[in-house]
Design a protein around this motif. Sequence first.
Motif, PDB file in Angstrom:
ATOM      1  N   HIS A 152     -15.580   6.224  -0.279  1.00 14.07           N
ATOM      2  CA  HIS A 152     -14.713   6.511   0.821  1.00 14.07           C
ATOM      3  C   HIS A 152     -13.553   7.138   0.563  1.00 14.07           C
ATOM      4  O   HIS A 152     -12.945   6.967  -0.574  1.00 14.07           O
ATOM      5  CB  HIS A 152     -14.288   5.042   1.373  1.00 14.07           C
ATOM      6  CG  HIS A 152     -15.437   3.997   1.785  1.00 14.07           C
ATOM      7  ND1 HIS A 152     -16.208   4.134   2.712  1.00 14.07           N
ATOM      8  CD2 HIS A 152     -15.652   2.985   0.982  1.00 14.07           C
ATOM      9  CE1 HIS A 152     -17.136   3.044   2.524  1.00 14.07           C
ATOM     10  NE2 HIS A 152     -16.870   2.322   1.572  1.00 14.07           N
ATOM     11  N   ILE A 153     -13.372   8.217   1.490  1.00 14.81           N
ATOM     12  CA  ILE A 153     -12.159   9.139   1.090  1.00 14.81           C
ATOM     13  C   ILE A 153     -11.178   8.856   2.286  1.00 14.81           C
ATOM     14  O   ILE A 153     -11.802   8.806   3.491  1.00 14.81           O
ATOM     15  CB  ILE A 153     -12.615  10.608   1.002  1.00 14.81           C
ATOM     16  CG1 ILE A 153     -13.378  10.815  -0.120  1.00 14.81           C
ATOM     17  CG2 ILE A 153     -11.158  11.506   0.793  1.00 14.81           C
ATOM     18  CD1 ILE A 153     -13.015  10.669  -1.575  1.00 14.81           C
ATOM     19  N   ALA A 154     -10.025   8.525   2.093  1.00 10.55           N
ATOM     20  CA  ALA A 154      -9.052   8.095   3.102  1.00 10.55           C
ATOM     21  C   ALA A 154      -7.608   9.046   2.966  1.00 10.55           C
ATOM     22  O   ALA A 154      -7.039   9.415   1.842  1.00 10.55           O
ATOM     23  CB  ALA A 154      -8.777   6.699   2.945  1.00 10.55           C
ATOM     24  N   LYS A 155      -7.244   9.367   4.141  1.00 11.34           N
ATOM     25  CA  LYS A 155      -5.955  10.001   4.149  1.00 11.34           C
ATOM     26  C   LYS A 155      -4.950   8.918   4.321  1.00 11.34           C
ATOM     27  O   LYS A 155      -4.946   8.191   5.321  1.00 11.34           O
ATOM     28  CB  LYS A 155      -5.853  11.060   5.243  1.00 11.34           C
ATOM     29  CG  LYS A 155      -4.335  11.726   5.429  1.00 11.34           C
ATOM     30  CD  LYS A 155      -4.400  12.898   6.377  1.00 11.34           C
ATOM     31  CE  LYS A 155      -3.269  13.551   6.490  1.00 11.34           C
ATOM     32  NZ  LYS A 155      -3.231  14.782   7.483  1.00 11.34           N
ATOM     33  N   VAL A 156      -4.166   8.612   3.312  1.00  9.40           N
ATOM     34  CA  VAL A 156      -2.924   7.864   3.595  1.00  9.40           C
ATOM     35  C   VAL A 156      -1.806   8.182   4.202  1.00  9.40           C
ATOM     36  O   VAL A 156      -1.139   9.289   3.986  1.00  9.40           O
ATOM     37  CB  VAL A 156      -2.429   7.156   2.147  1.00  9.40           C
ATOM     38  CG1 VAL A 156      -1.270   6.213   2.217  1.00  9.40           C
ATOM     39  CG2 VAL A 156      -3.763   6.701   1.177  1.00  9.40           C
ATOM     40  N   GLU A 157      -1.715   7.339   5.411  1.00  2.15           N
ATOM     41  CA  GLU A 157      -0.524   8.024   6.329  1.00  2.15           C
ATOM     42  C   GLU A 157       0.862   7.100   6.117  1.00  2.15           C
ATOM     43  O   GLU A 157       1.899   7.620   6.573  1.00  2.15           O
ATOM     44  CB  GLU A 157      -0.958   8.183   7.777  1.00  2.15           C
ATOM     45  CG  GLU A 157      -1.937   8.995   7.801  1.00  2.15           C
ATOM     46  CD  GLU A 157      -2.350   9.273   9.205  1.00  2.15           C
ATOM     47  OE1 GLU A 157      -2.116   8.563  10.366  1.00  2.15           O
ATOM     48  OE2 GLU A 157      -3.468  10.135   9.555  1.00  2.15           O
ATOM     49  N   ARG A 158       0.782   5.731   5.563  1.00  2.00           N
ATOM     50  CA  ARG A 158       1.895   5.103   5.442  1.00  2.00           C
ATOM     51  C   ARG A 158       1.740   4.581   3.787  1.00  2.00           C
ATOM     52  O   ARG A 158       0.379   4.192   3.526  1.00  2.00           O
ATOM     53  CB  ARG A 158       1.983   3.979   6.104  1.00  2.00           C
ATOM     54  CG  ARG A 158       2.497   4.428   7.569  1.00  2.00           C
ATOM     55  CD  ARG A 158       2.724   3.156   8.860  1.00  2.00           C
ATOM     56  NE  ARG A 158       1.582   2.380   8.933  1.00  2.00           N
ATOM     57  CZ  ARG A 158       1.367   1.341   9.519  1.00  2.00           C
ATOM     58  NH1 ARG A 158       2.337   0.660   9.601  1.00  2.00           N
ATOM     59  NH2 ARG A 158       0.272   0.806   9.896  1.00  2.00           N
ATOM     60  N   SER A 159       2.817   4.212   3.424  1.00  2.00           N
ATOM     61  CA  SER A 159       2.797   3.688   1.699  1.00  2.00           C
ATOM     62  C   SER A 159       4.144   2.939   1.414  1.00  2.00           C
ATOM     63  O   SER A 159       4.941   3.722   1.810  1.00  2.00           O
ATOM     64  CB  SER A 159       2.413   4.732   0.996  1.00  2.00           C
ATOM     65  OG  SER A 159       2.117   4.341  -0.436  1.00  2.00           O
ATOM     66  N   HIS A 160       4.083   1.891   1.055  1.00  2.00           N
ATOM     67  CA  HIS A 160       5.338   1.150   0.602  1.00  2.00           C
ATOM     68  C   HIS A 160       4.848   0.162  -0.461  1.00  2.00           C
ATOM     69  O   HIS A 160       3.688  -0.056  -0.533  1.00  2.00           O
ATOM     70  CB  HIS A 160       6.077   0.767   1.771  1.00  2.00           C
ATOM     71  CG  HIS A 160       5.389  -0.531   2.443  1.00  2.00           C
ATOM     72  ND1 HIS A 160       4.383  -0.421   3.371  1.00  2.00           N
ATOM     73  CD2 HIS A 160       5.596  -2.083   2.232  1.00  2.00           C
ATOM     74  CE1 HIS A 160       4.084  -1.633   3.675  1.00  2.00           C
ATOM     75  NE2 HIS A 160       4.477  -2.571   3.262  1.00  2.00           N
TER      76      HIS A 160
END
Length: 111
Positions: free
Chosen positions: A98-106
């Motif tokens: 699965h390829i995902a675009k990360v829009e939030r990260s902490h």
Amino acid sequence: MSDAPIEAFDPPYYAAIFTTVRTQEQTGYRETNARMEELVKDIPGYLGMDHAQNPGGLGITVGYFRDEEALRQWRTNAEHQSAQKRGRADWYESYTLHIAKVERSHGFRRP
């Protein structure tokens, strides 16, 4: 391989989530896996990797990449493509990618 998760990055970036179930035949797997971990580090935009495996054999590797170009370079790398073919022929019973675009990260780390 570290026991700590990869640090959170400033989004957006991409995650390649590779989930596997391995076969009993693992000849050459460890060496090839080590080579792939070494090889991917040379790709501009590669951010790091997390990996986990349960005792039943389910493995999850998440590779983090700054942009789609970094992902493309990894996907089209000839040595990586050769390892993929060997994985399908010998090492994996099944897998998903699965390829995902990360829009939030902490993240959090206890002091």
